[in-house]
Design a protein around this motif. Sequence first.
Motif, PDB file in Angstrom:
ATOM      1  N   PRO A  25      -2.353 -10.137   4.392  1.00 39.17           N
ATOM      2  CA  PRO A  25      -1.812  -8.745   4.716  1.00 39.17           C
ATOM      3  C   PRO A  25      -1.899  -7.221   4.617  1.00 39.17           C
ATOM      4  CG  PRO A  25      -0.253  -9.783   5.847  1.00 39.17           C
ATOM      5  CD  PRO A  25      -0.781 -10.879   4.526  1.00 39.17           C
ATOM      6  N   TRP A  26      -1.365  -6.347   4.732  1.00 42.29           N
ATOM      7  CA  TRP A  26      -0.975  -5.268   3.759  1.00 42.29           C
ATOM      8  C   TRP A  26       0.521  -5.357   4.653  1.00 42.29           C
ATOM      9  CZ3 TRP A  26      -0.686  -1.282   7.338  1.00 42.29           C
ATOM     10  CH2 TRP A  26      -1.230  -1.275   8.067  1.00 42.29           C
ATOM     11  N   VAL A  27       1.121  -4.220   3.650  1.00 42.48           N
ATOM     12  CA  VAL A  27       2.631  -3.367   3.466  1.00 42.48           C
ATOM     13  C   VAL A  27       2.865  -1.815   3.413  1.00 42.48           C
ATOM     14  CG1 VAL A  27       3.781  -4.466   2.214  1.00 42.48           C
ATOM     15  CG2 VAL A  27       4.855  -3.810   4.161  1.00 42.48           C
ATOM     16  N   GLU A  28       3.066  -1.030   4.501  1.00 40.50           N
ATOM     17  CA  GLU A  28       3.315   0.299   3.807  1.00 40.50           C
ATOM     18  C   GLU A  28       4.284  -0.127   2.740  1.00 40.50           C
ATOM     19  OE1 GLU A  28       3.278   3.231   6.859  1.00 40.50           O
ATOM     20  OE2 GLU A  28       0.898   3.018   6.656  1.00 40.50           O
ATOM     21  N   THR A  29       4.284   0.925   1.931  1.00 43.50           N
ATOM     22  CA  THR A  29       5.592   1.065   1.239  1.00 43.50           C
ATOM     23  C   THR A  29       5.358   2.236   0.527  1.00 43.50           C
ATOM     24  OG1 THR A  29       6.775   0.161  -0.485  1.00 43.50           O
ATOM     25  CG2 THR A  29       4.382   0.456  -0.860  1.00 43.50           C
ATOM     26  N   LYS A  30       6.415   3.210  -0.402  1.00 45.24           N
ATOM     27  CA  LYS A  30       6.861   4.395  -1.045  1.00 45.24           C
ATOM     28  C   LYS A  30       6.924   3.670  -2.406  1.00 45.24           C
ATOM     29  CE  LYS A  30       7.039   7.154   3.165  1.00 45.24           C
ATOM     30  NZ  LYS A  30       7.599   8.203   3.998  1.00 45.24           N
ATOM     31  N   TYR A  65      -8.447  14.737  -8.115  1.00 44.49           N
ATOM     32  CA  TYR A  65      -9.027  13.770  -6.977  1.00 44.49           C
ATOM     33  C   TYR A  65      -8.247  12.538  -5.827  1.00 44.49           C
ATOM     34  CZ  TYR A  65     -12.339  15.349 -11.686  1.00 44.49           C
ATOM     35  OH  TYR A  65     -12.413  15.714 -12.365  1.00 44.49           O
ATOM     36  N   PRO A  66      -9.292  12.482  -5.265  1.00 49.80           N
ATOM     37  CA  PRO A  66      -8.348  11.512  -4.423  1.00 49.80           C
ATOM     38  C   PRO A  66      -7.667   9.621  -4.855  1.00 49.80           C
ATOM     39  CG  PRO A  66     -10.803  12.236  -3.781  1.00 49.80           C
ATOM     40  CD  PRO A  66     -10.570  12.618  -5.245  1.00 49.80           C
ATOM     41  N   SER A  67      -6.962   9.786  -4.858  1.00 50.95           N
ATOM     42  CA  SER A  67      -6.487   7.690  -5.608  1.00 50.95           C
ATOM     43  C   SER A  67      -5.584   7.737  -4.475  1.00 50.95           C
ATOM     44  CB  SER A  67      -6.170   8.723  -7.032  1.00 50.95           C
ATOM     45  OG  SER A  67      -4.142   9.898  -6.794  1.00 50.95           O
ATOM     46  N   ALA A  68      -5.023   6.256  -4.680  1.00 49.25           N
ATOM     47  CA  ALA A  68      -4.746   5.822  -4.451  1.00 49.25           C
ATOM     48  C   ALA A  68      -4.238   4.456  -5.426  1.00 49.25           C
ATOM     49  CB  ALA A  68      -5.645   4.672  -3.082  1.00 49.25           C
ATOM     50  N   PHE A  69      -2.592   3.645  -4.590  1.00 51.22           N
ATOM     51  CA  PHE A  69      -2.351   3.248  -5.099  1.00 51.22           C
ATOM     52  C   PHE A  69      -1.562   2.154  -4.363  1.00 51.22           C
ATOM     53  CE2 PHE A  69       2.300   2.428  -7.933  1.00 51.22           C
ATOM     54  CZ  PHE A  69       2.166   0.962  -8.446  1.00 51.22           C
ATOM     55  N   VAL A  70      -2.123   0.024  -4.910  1.00 50.46           N
ATOM     56  CA  VAL A  70      -1.170  -0.293  -4.634  1.00 50.46           C
ATOM     57  C   VAL A  70      -0.265  -1.292  -5.368  1.00 50.46           C
ATOM     58  CG1 VAL A  70      -3.414  -0.503  -3.035  1.00 50.46           C
ATOM     59  CG2 VAL A  70      -3.763  -1.846  -5.051  1.00 50.46           C
ATOM     60  N   ILE A  71       0.573  -2.034  -4.889  1.00 54.05           N
ATOM     61  CA  ILE A  71       1.143  -3.308  -5.575  1.00 54.05           C
ATOM     62  C   ILE A  71       1.623  -4.543  -5.118  1.00 54.05           C
ATOM     63  CG2 ILE A  71       3.688  -1.743  -5.198  1.00 54.05           C
ATOM     64  CD1 ILE A  71       4.332  -1.637  -7.034  1.00 54.05           C
ATOM     65  N   GLU A  72       2.541  -5.353  -5.935  1.00 52.58           N
ATOM     66  CA  GLU A  72       2.753  -6.316  -5.340  1.00 52.58           C
ATOM     67  C   GLU A  72       3.154  -6.713  -4.548  1.00 52.58           C
ATOM     68  OE1 GLU A  72       4.378  -7.142  -9.163  1.00 52.58           O
ATOM     69  OE2 GLU A  72       6.247  -6.818  -8.536  1.00 52.58           O
ATOM     70  N   VAL A  97       1.263  -1.512  -0.114  1.00 52.20           N
ATOM     71  CA  VAL A  97      -0.241  -0.028   0.222  1.00 52.20           C
ATOM     72  C   VAL A  97       0.851   0.938   0.413  1.00 52.20           C
ATOM     73  CG1 VAL A  97      -1.844   0.993   1.058  1.00 52.20           C
ATOM     74  CG2 VAL A  97      -1.589  -1.412   1.336  1.00 52.20           C
ATOM     75  N   VAL A  98       0.798   1.621  -1.179  1.00 53.55           N
ATOM     76  CA  VAL A  98       1.698   2.795  -1.314  1.00 53.55           C
ATOM     77  C   VAL A  98       0.946   4.358  -0.485  1.00 53.55           C
ATOM     78  CG1 VAL A  98       2.332   4.955  -3.253  1.00 53.55           C
ATOM     79  CG2 VAL A  98       2.541   2.790  -3.308  1.00 53.55           C
ATOM     80  N   THR A  99       2.385   5.271   0.117  1.00 60.35           N
ATOM     81  CA  THR A  99       2.052   6.283   1.063  1.00 60.35           C
ATOM     82  C   THR A  99       2.434   7.395   1.329  1.00 60.35           C
ATOM     83  OG1 THR A  99       3.901   5.611   2.695  1.00 60.35           O
ATOM     84  CG2 THR A  99       1.733   4.247   3.527  1.00 60.35           C
ATOM     85  N   ASP A 100       2.847   7.733  -0.478  1.00 56.82           N
ATOM     86  CA  ASP A 100       3.261   9.367  -0.328  1.00 56.82           C
ATOM     87  C   ASP A 100       2.884   9.132  -2.384  1.00 56.82           C
ATOM     88  OD1 ASP A 100       4.797   6.930  -2.011  1.00 56.82           O
ATOM     89  OD2 ASP A 100       6.593   8.749  -2.546  1.00 56.82           O
ATOM     90  N   TYR A 101       2.445  10.422  -1.684  1.00 56.31           N
ATOM     91  CA  TYR A 101       1.881  11.144  -2.401  1.00 56.31           C
ATOM     92  C   TYR A 101       0.221  10.423  -3.183  1.00 56.31           C
ATOM     93  CZ  TYR A 101       6.306  13.847  -3.716  1.00 56.31           C
ATOM     94  OH  TYR A 101       7.796  14.099  -3.671  1.00 56.31           O
ATOM     95  N   VAL A 102      -0.352   9.668  -2.422  1.00 59.94           N
ATOM     96  CA  VAL A 102      -1.541   9.324  -2.308  1.00 59.94           C
ATOM     97  C   VAL A 102      -2.296  10.199  -1.341  1.00 59.94           C
ATOM     98  CG1 VAL A 102      -1.073   7.343  -3.140  1.00 59.94           C
ATOM     99  CG2 VAL A 102      -0.811   7.383  -1.139  1.00 59.94           C
ATOM    100  N   ASP A 103      -4.009  10.506  -1.333  1.00 61.54           N
ATOM    101  CA  ASP A 103      -4.600  10.616  -0.068  1.00 61.54           C
ATOM    102  C   ASP A 103      -5.003   9.869   0.861  1.00 61.54           C
ATOM    103  OD1 ASP A 103      -7.189  12.328  -0.334  1.00 61.54           O
ATOM    104  OD2 ASP A 103      -7.819  10.200   0.388  1.00 61.54           O
ATOM    105  N   PRO A 104      -4.007  10.408   1.664  1.00 59.61           N
ATOM    106  CA  PRO A 104      -4.271   9.759   2.900  1.00 59.61           C
ATOM    107  C   PRO A 104      -5.496   8.834   3.768  1.00 59.61           C
ATOM    108  CG  PRO A 104      -3.504  12.120   3.133  1.00 59.61           C
ATOM    109  CD  PRO A 104      -3.731  11.980   2.376  1.00 59.61           C
ATOM    110  N   ASP A 105      -7.006   9.204   3.569  1.00 57.38           N
ATOM    111  CA  ASP A 105      -8.163   9.321   3.992  1.00 57.38           C
ATOM    112  C   ASP A 105      -8.518   7.599   3.119  1.00 57.38           C
ATOM    113  OD1 ASP A 105      -8.077  11.421   6.196  1.00 57.38           O
ATOM    114  OD2 ASP A 105      -9.262  11.909   4.888  1.00 57.38           O
ATOM    115  N   LEU A 106      -8.137   8.094   1.358  1.00 56.83           N
ATOM    116  CA  LEU A 106      -8.734   6.647   0.959  1.00 56.83           C
ATOM    117  C   LEU A 106      -7.862   5.455   0.916  1.00 56.83           C
ATOM    118  CD1 LEU A 106      -9.756   5.607  -1.591  1.00 56.83           C
ATOM    119  CD2 LEU A 106      -8.863   7.028  -2.853  1.00 56.83           C
ATOM    120  N   THR A 107      -6.719   5.908   1.275  1.00 56.56           N
ATOM    121  CA  THR A 107      -5.517   5.047   1.579  1.00 56.56           C
ATOM    122  C   THR A 107      -5.805   4.264   2.866  1.00 56.56           C
ATOM    123  OG1 THR A 107      -3.830   6.101   0.436  1.00 56.56           O
ATOM    124  CG2 THR A 107      -3.015   4.869   1.510  1.00 56.56           C
ATOM    125  N   GLU A 108      -6.043   5.247   3.759  1.00 55.89           N
ATOM    126  CA  GLU A 108      -6.040   4.133   5.163  1.00 55.89           C
ATOM    127  C   GLU A 108      -7.468   3.189   5.287  1.00 55.89           C
ATOM    128  OE1 GLU A 108      -4.927   3.953   7.912  1.00 55.89           O
ATOM    129  OE2 GLU A 108      -3.376   5.309   6.905  1.00 55.89           O
TER     130      GLU A 108
END
Length: 393
Positions: free
Chosen positions: A321-326, A342-349, A297-308
């Motif tokens: 589980p999830w793991v935080e990453t940048k 627009y609120p955005s988020a990014f997840v990766i493998e 779960v990417v935590t930089d340059y994303v919407d923090p509320d959507l990411t949570e």
Amino acid sequence: MKYLTLLSLLFSSTALGFVVLPTEQQQRVFGKGLQANQNTLHASAEEEHGELRLIQLSPVETKWVTEEDKLELKRQGINFMDITDHQDLSVLGRKHKKPHFPPAPQQQFVIHPILANLTTEYLVPNLREFTSFYTRYYKSHYGKQSSEWLQNRISATAPGISVTPFKHSWPQSSLIAVIPGRTKKTVVIGAHQDSINAFLPSLLGAPGADDDGSGTVTILEALRVIAGSDYISQNGGFENTLEFHWYSAEEGGLLGSQAIFSSYARQDRDVVAMLQQDMTGFVKRTIDAKKPESVGVVTDYVDPDLTEFIKKVIDEYCDIPWVETKCGYACSDHASATKAGYPSAFVIETEFGLTCDKIHTTEDKMDSLSPEHMVQHAKLTVGLAVELAMAKF
């Protein structure tokens, strides 16, 4: 000498009617040589006589560069947006009230029956066919063909769902599938369909299995089970509009997604959330490092509320589980949505340091990927898409 050897390998074989591809090691040596002396050879046939492009390397740094300069940045793993045609995207900005996301997942009674239909049965053959194109480079005829194939596959996978090409000035179109809602508030699920060989994109193959064939078929599988669900057949749609996007030209500097979100901003479209799935299948280095398989779960340059909220969705609907990453600035198409307000988020493998190390070469193949891990990303996609499509904003 290494340049003459590689060029002889490529061009002499082309003259005989076939192409002998350099090995991965030769690609790496060639790339390092370019880095040492960019004047030795311009790898891109599309440099267009030195036409300059304006790129953005951070929220406050822009620079005029050539197409070859862009390729060199990609070889070095440096992210950028090519903003030449959309310099006003941030000015257009968000005109709608920032949405409040649910405090926790609430739609289990709808989502769990949908999740039960997820399978690798369709995901694997879809990825096999998608990676069979020599490349999906957005400027190539292969990129156009792969986009046309994908449009047809989306239509066959989700009959009755509108799929529209979003055309660009280059051959490969972006694609948008829409499940209309009772409101025009829109949830967007995205992936990019193009691939690139960062050494000679016009000549070398780029199967792009992980980057981003995996994300492409992951969100297609999510669309399949959502569109075919009892809820859709009984209700026709959700409270909010749900869209699935397959962007062209992400590898050129987020060009396709910028064009789409620029259009949406000009139309005053109310996008309440955007999730990007870019690289969803590689877990080998994570397992080799004796770390748990997880969703990055990417935590930089994303919407923090959507990411949570995404973390809560993973806890509720995924088996890992999830793991935080940048990932840094402009690392995938969610950056275009963010820039449009627009609120955005990014997840990766996985966490970024353990992601696939074969991307942008001929070796990004599906035999190194885990279809089961892609299903976990599909579970996240379904969970988030339905939760937010049913939310009252």
